[in-house]
Design an enzyme around this catalytic site. Structure first.
Site, PDB file in Angstrom:
ATOM      1  N   LYS A 112      90.824 -24.500  95.213  1.00 31.89           N
ATOM      2  CA  LYS A 112      90.650 -25.544  94.205  1.00 31.89           C
ATOM      3  C   LYS A 112      91.561 -26.753  94.467  1.00 31.89           C
ATOM      4  O   LYS A 112      91.216 -27.879  94.136  1.00 31.89           O
ATOM      5  CB  LYS A 112      90.947 -24.997  92.804  1.00 31.89           C
ATOM      6  CG  LYS A 112      90.161 -23.751  92.380  1.00 31.89           C
ATOM      7  CD  LYS A 112      88.686 -24.002  92.211  1.00 31.89           C
ATOM      8  CE  LYS A 112      87.962 -22.948  91.394  1.00 31.89           C
ATOM      9  NZ  LYS A 112      87.870 -21.612  91.989  1.00 31.89           N
TER      10      LYS A 112
HETATM   11  C1  LIG Z   1      86.812 -20.662  91.968  1.00 32.58           C
HETATM   12  C2  LIG Z   1      86.902 -19.593  93.006  1.00 32.58           C
HETATM   13  C3  LIG Z   1      85.770 -19.066  93.634  1.00 32.58           C
HETATM   14  C4  LIG Z   1      84.362 -19.470  93.232  1.00 32.58           C
HETATM   15  O1  LIG Z   1      84.069 -20.807  93.531  1.00 32.58           O
HETATM   16  P1  LIG Z   1      82.835 -21.525  92.787  1.00 32.58           P
HETATM   17  O2  LIG Z   1      82.905 -22.931  93.249  1.00 32.58           O
HETATM   18  O3  LIG Z   1      83.100 -21.376  91.324  1.00 32.58           O
HETATM   19  O4  LIG Z   1      81.612 -20.824  93.220  1.00 32.58           O
HETATM   20  C5  LIG Z   1      85.948 -18.149  94.647  1.00 32.58           C
HETATM   21  N1  LIG Z   1      87.176 -17.722  95.012  1.00 32.58           N
HETATM   22  C6  LIG Z   1      88.294 -18.201  94.423  1.00 32.58           C
HETATM   23  C7  LIG Z   1      89.606 -17.670  94.850  1.00 32.58           C
HETATM   24  C8  LIG Z   1      88.198 -19.143  93.407  1.00 32.58           C
HETATM   25  O5  LIG Z   1      89.310 -19.619  92.822  1.00 32.58           O
END
Ligand SMILES: *Cc1c(COP(=O)(O)O)cnc(C)c1O
Length: 462
Positions: A112
């Site tokens: 993120k």
């Molecule tokens: C948010 C997240 C995901 C999923 O990503 P999306 O964009 O919501 O599909 C997968 N792995 C981790 C560690 C995350 O923080």
């Protein structure tokens, strides 16, 4: 570059406008009016470039005249200055034709950060140009919250409300959010699931009086700026390999994997996009059976993917329908009414031309962590492991090379890792103080009025 809504009822807007708005006013999601095209020679030229340089080349095409080149460059450079890998998103070989794309080298140790660090800076800049205030409300399954706090904590004119499902995030994830020392950040531990939190956010947006008065905005992956920034590592990984790959993407809200579709629509050659889910397998079922139907969210070892309603799927549906906003709006309305949507054959085959999907159980996730540890000496986190386990089920559908998106550092999920490998993951230096900080969070029921009241009191103290 102008942006339109997947539901067709919003006037076209600039990048700065959609960055500050998050969700479109008609309830849809923003997409560019047309996808910028990046020529193949330029893509292969990315191989020798710094990550920030590639990010600039790509994001420039989306930001249009919202920022000068110098502003955009400055914010991108600053965004990636605090990563602990010079490469930002290193590609690590773990076997013949198998690679990990490590996306967890930012300040909060999950992918993120890669988009949020850019978004936070551009957001503050756009807000300063426009004037006024903004209230960010974020539902988080665990990682968006800390990434948003790291990007927006302490900034002027922005208040940040982060709602996580109480007891359903890892302790490291929770402490990363609740020990943040910023006066403009409020943590809400919601009694409910991530989907309950996401529903409340959508209802707050639908309450126009409240949303307008509070200058409400969203920085989760419904914000298109996130998708644009996440498309960059699909390009850098492909350029490094020098050929098209299949990408295996641990999926929750469908944002990260849709960033792969965005890259393809900009001209990147990709073999397959593999959607990997945990037991919350709405996306695997939708793509494999043709019925998009939500169930009850279950807690798993990969909590950041404990999601039943994948918001960004709306973007993929809009594209798969040939950008039919009327169909998309009707489809989303019937899904929200019935909790289920049968995908017409033409849409399903358009989706299947690009996406494969499979789910992995907790047991399979643990086995994948153990196997990678045994075979390569590397410790992967449970989300990455869902990708490894799910890809094994997709078999020949995935043409090599395989690039596994490694979405979080294993230290965020020490219990699952210890269960799989029998070993503790040392806490990285960035998190050294995590267990000393004082936690601040307010427990609230999953009730729209209560959450709205909590926000109003903080925005306008009596
Ligand atoms: C948010 C997240 C995901 C999923 O990503 P999306 O964009 O919501 O599909 C997968 N792995 C981790 C560690 C995350 O923080």
């Amino acid at each position: 570059m102008r942006y339109i809504s997947t539901r067709g009822q919003a006037a076209p807007q600039s990048f700065a406008d959609i960055l500050l708005a998050g969700l479109a006013p008609d309830g849809g999601l923003f997409l560019p009016e047309s996808w910028p095209q990046i020529p193949a020679e330029e893509i292969f030229g990315f191989a020798g470039k710094r990550y920030a340089g590639v990010a600039f080349a790509i994001l420039k095409r989306f930001t249009g005249d919202s920022f000068t080149d110098a502003e955009l460059r400055e914010d991108i450079e600053a965004a990636y200055s605090d990563f602990d890998a010079p490469d930002i998103a290193p590609l690590v070989q773990i076997g013949p034709q198998h690679y990990l794309l490590e996306l967890f080298h930012g300040p909060t140790l999950a992918f993120k950060d890669i988009a949020m660090q850019v978004l936070g800076r551009l957001f503050a800049r756009a807000l300063a140009k426009k004037g006024g205030k903004a209230t960010v409300v974020a539902a988080t399954s665990g990682d968006t919250g800390s990434a948003a706090i790291a990007a927006l904590g302490g900034l002027p004119n922005i208040d940040v409300f982060v709602m996580h499902p109480k007891g359903r995030v890892s302790e490291v994830q929770r402490r990363q959010m609740t020990t943040a020392p910023f006066d403009n950040v409020y943590n809400i531990a919601l009694e409910g699931s991530f989907d309950d939190a996401q529903t409340i956010v959508k209802q707050l947006f639908a309450d126009k009086t409240f949303a307008n008065a509070a200058h409400l905005t969203a920085v989760n992956s419904i914000n298109f700026a996130r998708i644009a920034a996440q498309s960059v590592y699909y390009f850098t990984a492909t350029a490094k390999l020098g050929k098209a790959a299949s990408f295996i993407v641990p999926t929750g809200n469908f944002g990260d994997v849709f960033a792969g579709e965005a890259a393809m629509r900009m001209g990147l050659s990709v073999n397959r996009l593999a959607v990997a889910t945990n037991a919350n397998d709405i996306m695997a079922r939708a793509l494999n059976t043709g019925v998009y139907a939500s169930g009850a969210a279950q807690g798993t070892l990969s909590p950041s993917m404990d999601i039943q309603v994948a918001s960004n799927f709306e973007r993929a549906l809009f594209e798969a329908s040939g950008r039919d906003a009327k169909w998309t709006a009707d489809a989303m309305q019937s899904f929200s009414r019935d909790g289920s949507l049968a995908l017409p054959p033409s849409i399903l085959s358009a989706l299947r031309a690009r996406y494969s999907a499979a789910q992995a159980s907790d047991e399979e996730t643990l086995a994948a962590i153990a196997r990678v540890h045994r075979d390569t000496g590397r410790t992967i986190d449970p989300h990455t492991a869902v990708g490894i386990a799910a890809a094994a089920k997709m078999g020949n559908a995935l043409q090599a090379p395989l690039v596994f998106l490694s979405t979080a550092h294993p230290a965020k999920f020490p219990d699952a890792v210890a269960q799989a490998t029998g070993q503790k993951v040392p806490l990285p230096a960035r998190l050294a103080a995590l267990y000393d900080g004082v936690e601040r969070a307010t427990v609230l029921p999953h009730d729209l009025g209560t959450v709205r009241g909590f926000i109003e009191e903080r925005l306008h103290p009596a």
